[in-house]
Design a protein around this motif. Structure first.
Motif, PDB file in Angstrom:
ATOM      1  N   ALA A  59       0.872  -1.204  -0.097  1.00 21.93           N
ATOM      2  CA  ALA A  59       0.003   0.052  -0.097  1.00 21.93           C
ATOM      3  C   ALA A  59       0.699   1.153  -0.018  1.00 21.93           C
ATOM      4  CB  ALA A  59      -1.028   0.118   1.323  1.00 21.93           C
ATOM      5  N   VAL A  60       2.116   1.410   0.553  1.00 25.42           N
ATOM      6  CA  VAL A  60       2.846   2.568   0.737  1.00 25.42           C
ATOM      7  C   VAL A  60       3.255   2.967  -0.624  1.00 25.42           C
ATOM      8  CG1 VAL A  60       4.962   3.497   1.473  1.00 25.42           C
ATOM      9  CG2 VAL A  60       3.462   2.058   3.251  1.00 25.42           C
ATOM     10  N   SER A  62       1.960   2.410  -3.356  1.00 25.09           N
ATOM     11  CA  SER A  62       0.881   2.701  -4.309  1.00 25.09           C
ATOM     12  C   SER A  62       0.360   4.250  -3.647  1.00 25.09           C
ATOM     13  CB  SER A  62      -0.344   1.853  -4.132  1.00 25.09           C
ATOM     14  OG  SER A  62      -1.481   1.979  -4.696  1.00 25.09           O
ATOM     15  N   ILE A  63       0.071   4.018  -2.486  1.00 26.63           N
ATOM     16  CA  ILE A  63      -0.539   5.483  -1.993  1.00 26.63           C
ATOM     17  C   ILE A  63       0.829   6.736  -2.619  1.00 26.63           C
ATOM     18  CG2 ILE A  63      -0.632   7.054   0.261  1.00 26.63           C
ATOM     19  CD1 ILE A  63      -1.659   4.272   1.380  1.00 26.63           C
ATOM     20  N   GLY A  64       1.940   6.363  -2.236  1.00 30.83           N
ATOM     21  CA  GLY A  64       2.976   7.260  -2.878  1.00 30.83           C
ATOM     22  C   GLY A  64       2.949   7.743  -4.155  1.00 30.83           C
ATOM     23  N   ILE A  66       0.185   7.580  -6.045  1.00 30.21           N
ATOM     24  CA  ILE A  66      -0.999   8.419  -6.392  1.00 30.21           C
ATOM     25  C   ILE A  66      -0.670   9.771  -5.732  1.00 30.21           C
ATOM     26  CG2 ILE A  66      -3.572   8.493  -5.460  1.00 30.21           C
ATOM     27  CD1 ILE A  66      -3.582   5.377  -5.393  1.00 30.21           C
ATOM     28  N   LEU A  67      -0.339   9.833  -4.776  1.00 29.96           N
ATOM     29  CA  LEU A  67       0.031  11.177  -4.160  1.00 29.96           C
ATOM     30  C   LEU A  67       0.941  12.072  -5.084  1.00 29.96           C
ATOM     31  CD1 LEU A  67      -0.409  13.302  -2.019  1.00 29.96           C
ATOM     32  CD2 LEU A  67       1.562  12.216  -0.798  1.00 29.96           C
ATOM     33  N   THR A  70      -0.628  13.229  -7.986  1.00 27.14           N
ATOM     34  CA  THR A  70      -1.777  14.039  -7.833  1.00 27.14           C
ATOM     35  C   THR A  70      -1.127  15.499  -7.729  1.00 27.14           C
ATOM     36  OG1 THR A  70      -3.093  12.479  -6.731  1.00 27.14           O
ATOM     37  CG2 THR A  70      -3.576  14.800  -5.898  1.00 27.14           C
ATOM     38  N   GLN A  79       0.533   8.168 -11.208  1.00 32.82           N
ATOM     39  CA  GLN A  79      -0.655   8.053 -10.528  1.00 32.82           C
ATOM     40  C   GLN A  79      -1.591   6.985 -11.105  1.00 32.82           C
ATOM     41  OE1 GLN A  79      -3.959  10.813 -11.326  1.00 32.82           O
ATOM     42  NE2 GLN A  79      -3.956  11.241  -9.343  1.00 32.82           N
ATOM     43  N   GLY A  82      -0.119   3.798  -9.707  1.00 27.03           N
ATOM     44  CA  GLY A  82      -0.556   3.832  -8.280  1.00 27.03           C
ATOM     45  C   GLY A  82      -1.860   3.227  -8.026  1.00 27.03           C
ATOM     46  N   MET A  86      -3.359  -0.262  -6.555  1.00 29.59           N
ATOM     47  CA  MET A  86      -4.213  -0.182  -5.549  1.00 29.59           C
ATOM     48  C   MET A  86      -5.628  -1.228  -6.088  1.00 29.59           C
ATOM     49  SD  MET A  86      -6.681   2.927  -4.251  1.00 29.59           S
ATOM     50  CE  MET A  86      -7.769   2.811  -5.706  1.00 29.59           C
TER      51      MET A  86
END
Length: 162
Positions: A59-60, A62-64, A66-67, A70, A79, A82, A86
Protein backbone atom coordinates in the motif's frame (compact mmCIF):
# COMPACT_ATOMS: atom_id res chain seq x y z
CA UNK A 1 -7.87 10.17 -25.59
CA UNK A 2 -5.82 10.96 -22.48
CA UNK A 3 -8.24 9.06 -20.26
CA UNK A 4 -7.92 5.95 -22.47
CA UNK A 5 -4.14 5.96 -22.00
CA UNK A 6 -4.63 6.51 -18.27
CA UNK A 7 -7.09 3.62 -18.05
CA UNK A 8 -4.75 1.46 -20.15
CA UNK A 9 -1.88 2.11 -17.73
CA UNK A 10 -4.12 1.23 -14.77
CA UNK A 11 -5.19 -2.05 -16.41
CA UNK A 12 -1.70 -3.02 -17.59
CA UNK A 13 -0.35 -2.34 -14.09
CA UNK A 14 -3.14 -4.50 -12.64
CA UNK A 15 -2.15 -7.37 -14.95
CA UNK A 16 1.58 -6.98 -14.24
CA UNK A 17 0.84 -7.12 -10.51
CA UNK A 18 -0.10 -10.81 -10.81
CA UNK A 19 3.50 -11.51 -11.86
CA UNK A 20 4.88 -9.19 -9.19
CA UNK A 21 2.71 -10.97 -6.63
CA UNK A 22 3.86 -14.41 -7.78
CA UNK A 23 7.53 -13.38 -7.61
CA UNK A 24 7.11 -11.64 -4.26
CA UNK A 25 5.19 -14.56 -2.79
CA UNK A 26 7.68 -17.14 -4.05
CA UNK A 27 11.00 -15.40 -3.41
CA UNK A 28 10.30 -12.83 -0.69
CA UNK A 29 7.45 -14.20 1.42
CA UNK A 30 8.78 -17.75 1.14
CA UNK A 31 12.34 -16.39 1.30
CA UNK A 32 13.95 -13.75 3.48
CA UNK A 33 10.62 -12.40 4.84
CA UNK A 34 9.29 -15.82 5.82
CA UNK A 35 9.16 -14.65 9.44
CA UNK A 36 6.32 -12.30 8.41
CA UNK A 37 4.53 -14.89 6.25
CA UNK A 38 4.96 -18.02 8.38
CA UNK A 39 1.97 -17.36 10.63
CA UNK A 40 -0.22 -17.39 7.53
CA UNK A 41 0.70 -21.05 6.98
CA UNK A 42 0.74 -21.96 10.67
CA UNK A 43 -2.31 -20.14 12.00
CA UNK A 44 -2.04 -18.89 15.54
CA UNK A 45 -4.59 -17.32 17.86
CA UNK A 46 -6.20 -14.00 17.01
CA UNK A 47 -7.61 -12.31 13.94
CA UNK A 48 -4.49 -10.50 12.75
CA UNK A 49 -1.32 -12.11 11.41
CA UNK A 50 2.19 -10.75 10.90
CA UNK A 51 1.49 -11.61 7.26
CA UNK A 52 -0.98 -8.69 7.18
CA UNK A 53 2.02 -6.34 7.06
CA UNK A 54 2.33 -7.22 3.38
CA UNK A 55 -0.81 -5.13 2.79
CA UNK A 56 1.09 -2.16 4.20
CA UNK A 57 4.24 -3.03 2.25
CA UNK A 58 2.28 -2.89 -1.03
CA UNK A 59 0.00 0.00 0.00
CA UNK A 60 2.80 2.46 0.80
CA UNK A 61 4.26 2.66 -2.73
CA UNK A 62 0.76 2.69 -4.21
CA UNK A 63 -0.29 5.63 -2.02
CA UNK A 64 3.02 7.36 -2.73
CA UNK A 65 2.57 7.05 -6.49
CA UNK A 66 -1.03 8.29 -6.33
CA UNK A 67 0.07 11.24 -4.19
CA UNK A 68 3.03 12.03 -6.46
CA UNK A 69 0.84 12.03 -9.57
CA UNK A 70 -1.74 14.18 -7.78
CA UNK A 71 0.76 16.78 -6.60
CA UNK A 72 2.65 16.89 -9.91
CA UNK A 73 0.14 16.63 -12.79
CA UNK A 74 2.97 16.10 -15.29
CA UNK A 75 3.49 12.73 -13.54
CA UNK A 76 -0.12 11.59 -14.19
CA UNK A 77 1.16 8.22 -15.43
CA UNK A 78 2.75 7.53 -12.01
CA UNK A 79 -0.66 8.15 -10.47
CA UNK A 80 -2.19 5.67 -12.95
CA UNK A 81 0.36 3.03 -11.91
CA UNK A 82 -0.48 3.72 -8.26
CA UNK A 83 -4.17 3.19 -8.97
CA UNK A 84 -3.38 -0.04 -10.85
CA UNK A 85 -1.49 -1.35 -7.81
CA UNK A 86 -4.35 -0.23 -5.56
CA UNK A 87 -6.92 -1.97 -7.78
CA UNK A 88 -4.89 -5.19 -7.64
CA UNK A 89 -4.62 -4.82 -3.86
CA UNK A 90 -8.41 -4.56 -3.65
CA UNK A 91 -8.84 -7.64 -5.87
CA UNK A 92 -6.25 -9.50 -3.78
CA UNK A 93 -8.11 -8.59 -0.59
CA UNK A 94 -11.45 -9.74 -2.04
CA UNK A 95 -10.07 -13.00 -3.39
CA UNK A 96 -7.56 -13.94 -0.68
CA UNK A 97 -9.16 -12.65 2.51
CA UNK A 98 -12.88 -12.90 1.71
CA UNK A 99 -13.30 -15.69 -0.86
CA UNK A 100 -10.40 -18.03 -0.05
CA UNK A 101 -9.71 -17.68 3.69
CA UNK A 102 -13.13 -16.26 4.55
CA UNK A 103 -11.71 -13.99 7.26
CA UNK A 104 -14.84 -11.93 6.66
CA UNK A 105 -17.89 -14.16 6.26
CA UNK A 106 -19.40 -12.60 3.13
CA UNK A 107 -19.13 -15.43 0.58
CA UNK A 108 -18.99 -18.79 2.31
CA UNK A 109 -20.32 -21.05 -0.42
CA UNK A 110 -19.89 -20.92 -4.16
CA UNK A 111 -20.23 -23.41 -6.97
CA UNK A 112 -18.55 -21.02 -9.40
CA UNK A 113 -15.84 -23.03 -11.13
CA UNK A 114 -13.28 -20.18 -11.05
CA UNK A 115 -13.76 -19.63 -7.32
CA UNK A 116 -13.52 -23.34 -6.66
CA UNK A 117 -10.32 -23.53 -8.75
CA UNK A 118 -8.60 -20.65 -6.92
CA UNK A 119 -9.67 -22.06 -3.56
CA UNK A 120 -8.27 -25.49 -4.51
CA UNK A 121 -5.00 -23.99 -5.77
CA UNK A 122 -4.63 -22.03 -2.55
CA UNK A 123 -5.43 -25.10 -0.48
CA UNK A 124 -2.59 -26.90 -2.28
CA UNK A 125 -0.34 -23.94 -1.50
CA UNK A 126 -1.19 -24.18 2.19
CA UNK A 127 -0.60 -27.92 2.43
CA UNK A 128 3.09 -26.93 2.70
CA UNK A 129 3.71 -25.64 6.23
CA UNK A 130 7.26 -24.49 5.67
CA UNK A 131 8.84 -22.09 3.21
CA UNK A 132 10.25 -24.78 0.91
CA UNK A 133 8.48 -27.05 -1.58
CA UNK A 134 5.56 -24.70 -2.15
CA UNK A 135 3.26 -24.49 -5.14
CA UNK A 136 0.67 -22.11 -6.57
CA UNK A 137 2.15 -18.74 -5.59
CA UNK A 138 -0.13 -16.59 -7.74
CA UNK A 139 -3.52 -15.24 -6.86
CA UNK A 140 -5.83 -14.58 -9.79
CA UNK A 141 -4.40 -16.88 -12.44
CA UNK A 142 -4.96 -20.55 -11.77
CA UNK A 143 -2.81 -23.34 -13.25
CA UNK A 144 -4.64 -25.74 -15.56
CA UNK A 145 -4.16 -28.71 -13.19
CA UNK A 146 -6.40 -27.03 -10.57
CA UNK A 147 -9.07 -26.26 -13.19
CA UNK A 148 -8.94 -29.92 -14.27
CA UNK A 149 -9.34 -31.12 -10.67
CA UNK A 150 -12.37 -28.91 -10.06
CA UNK A 151 -13.98 -29.89 -13.38
CA UNK A 152 -13.43 -33.57 -12.62
CA UNK A 153 -14.97 -33.17 -9.14
CA UNK A 154 -17.98 -31.36 -10.64
CA UNK A 155 -18.41 -34.13 -13.21
CA UNK A 156 -18.19 -36.86 -10.55
CA UNK A 157 -20.81 -35.06 -8.45
CA UNK A 158 -23.17 -34.85 -11.44
CA UNK A 159 -22.68 -38.55 -12.22
CA UNK A 160 -23.51 -39.53 -8.62
CA UNK A 161 -26.72 -37.48 -8.73
CA UNK A 162 -27.81 -38.80 -12.14
Amino acid sequence: MHWLIYLGIVLITFLIMEGVTWLTHRYVMHGFLWYLHEDHHKKGPGFFEKNDWFFVIFAVPSIGMILWGTLDPSMWWIQAIGFGVMLYGFAYFMVHEIIIHQRFKLFTRSNNIYIRAIRWAHKMHHKHLDKEDGESFGMLLVHQKYWAKVKKDRENTRNKKG
